[in-house]
Design a protein around this motif. Structure first.
Motif, short mmCIF file in Angstrom:
data_model
loop_
_atom_site.label_atom_id
_atom_site.label_comp_id
_atom_site.label_asym_id
_atom_site.label_seq_id
_atom_site.Cartn_x
_atom_site.Cartn_y
_atom_site.Cartn_z
N THR A 240 10.29 0.15 -5.37
CA THR A 240 9.98 1.26 -4.47
C THR A 240 9.94 2.62 -5.15
O THR A 240 9.32 3.55 -4.62
CB THR A 240 10.99 1.32 -3.31
N TRP B 231 0.04 4.41 -9.28
CA TRP B 231 1.18 4.53 -8.38
C TRP B 231 0.77 4.40 -6.92
O TRP B 231 1.46 3.79 -6.11
CB TRP B 231 1.91 5.85 -8.62
N PHE B 232 -0.38 4.97 -6.58
CA PHE B 232 -0.84 4.93 -5.19
C PHE B 232 -1.86 3.82 -4.93
O PHE B 232 -2.50 3.80 -3.87
CB PHE B 232 -1.42 6.29 -4.79
N GLU C 4 -3.36 0.21 -3.88
CA GLU C 4 -3.03 -0.58 -2.70
C GLU C 4 -2.08 -1.73 -3.03
O GLU C 4 -1.14 -2.00 -2.27
CB GLU C 4 -4.30 -1.12 -2.06
N ARG D 281 0.17 -1.99 -5.50
CA ARG D 281 1.53 -1.52 -5.75
C ARG D 281 2.19 -1.07 -4.46
O ARG D 281 3.37 -1.32 -4.21
CB ARG D 281 1.53 -0.38 -6.77
N ARG D 282 1.43 -0.40 -3.60
CA ARG D 282 1.98 0.05 -2.33
C ARG D 282 2.34 -1.12 -1.41
O ARG D 282 3.27 -1.02 -0.60
CB ARG D 282 0.99 0.98 -1.65
N ARG D 283 1.63 -2.24 -1.57
CA ARG D 283 1.99 -3.43 -0.78
C ARG D 283 3.37 -3.92 -1.18
O ARG D 283 4.19 -4.27 -0.31
CB ARG D 283 0.96 -4.54 -1.01
N ASP E 207 5.70 -2.08 -2.45
CA ASP E 207 6.60 -1.04 -1.95
C ASP E 207 6.94 -1.30 -0.48
O ASP E 207 8.12 -1.30 -0.08
CB ASP E 207 5.91 0.32 -2.12
N ARG E 208 5.92 -1.53 0.32
CA ARG E 208 6.14 -1.73 1.76
C ARG E 208 7.00 -2.96 2.04
O ARG E 208 7.92 -2.92 2.87
CB ARG E 208 4.80 -1.87 2.49
#
Length: 274
Positions: A207, A243-244, A246, A248-250, A252-253
């Motif tokens: 995260t 970093w932003f 999709e 990597r953010r998945r 993170d979520r």
């Protein structure tokens, strides 16, 4: 928010630690100066910049002959970011240590892995305990913030752990900045040993951390030395773009929701699982 940026300047290592997955790495190299500088410049464009910068991942950082210069470059480019470095201590010299003493807001961790020649050699394959002990006392005399670590491998006895804490909890200067630290025995996401499956996982490495391999690929985290999960390549993308992204953010979520065990590689890891 990207809080910790960890960049592997080299993945060469002179130790053969029984708790590390280094022996699984097939390709070795050292990051180019151009790529290293580019990553640092990218990091300055983040708002806010990373809180912590770590210029190493799996290898021994002082096998990179320009490590002290790279640390000083990071301090110049990221003036308010803490710099942490982890080393087995084998390549430390008084000259290197004096160079590190010139870097403000810097913390060094030395993996002594024992309080005796025998324990260190059993865990790391290195027979240099006396040299490392001498360098540690020199570091302490220069009041460099540092910690001394031991991995809690199953072969470590209670007596060896107590001896470690006694030896490295003892200050050698009036203004000592030394802290002994016992690390959890980690499994490198299943590369070293399997763990019991869990169904609820949240990890700060997914995260708030970004790790970069020596060739510029952005991998999952410090428990992924083989790059089994890659989010991007900083030879062709910026730190912000990866970093932003999709994918990597998945990750993170899912970790924020306590569902990290659904993530590839994370599902086999024993670090920070709850």
């Amino acid at each position: 928010m990207l809080e910790v940026l960890q960049v592997e300047t080299t993945n060469y290592c002179n130790a053969r630690c029984i708790f590390c997955a280094y022996d699984r790495i097939e390709k070795h190299g050292t990051m180019s100066d151009k790529l290293y500088t580019r990553i640092l410049r990218d990091a300055t464009k983040l708002d806010p910049p990373p809180k912590t910068f770590i210029p190493m991942l799996t290898g021994e950082p002082f096998l990179d002959p320009h490590m002290v210069e790279r640390i000083k470059e990071a301090r110049k480019v990221l003036p308010h970011t803490e710099i942490h470095l982890y080393t087995n201590g084998s390549k430390l010299t008084e000259q290197i240590i004096r160079g590190l003493a010139e870097v403000p807001n810097f913390h060094l961790n030395i993996s002594a892995n024992g309080a005796s020649v025998e324990t260190r050699k059993r865990l790391t394959g290195l027979g240099d305990y006396e040299h490392v002990a001498k360098m540690l006392d020199y570091i302490d005399s220069l009041c460099i913030s540092h910690s001394v670590s031991l991995v809690q491998h199953p072969s470590i006895t209670k007596e060896e752990e107590k001896a470690f804490n006694r030896r490295w909890g003892k200050a050698t200067s009036p203004s000592s900045c030394r802290t002994p630290y016992v690390f959890q025995h980690l499994n490198f996401a299943g590369l070293k040993y399997e763990k019991d499956k869990v169904h609820f996982t949240r990890c700060i490495h997914a995260t708030s951390h970004m790790t970069v391999l020596w060739d510029g690929r952005v991998n999952l985290c410090c428990m992924d030395p083989l790059g089994r999960k890659i989010f991007g390549d900083l030879n062709h993308q910026t730190v912000s773009e990866v970093w932003f992204s999709e994918e990597r953010r998945r990750y993170d979520r899912l970790h924020e929701e306590g569902r990290g065990a659904e993530c590839e590689v994370c599902c086999d890891c024993n670090i920070v699982c709850f």
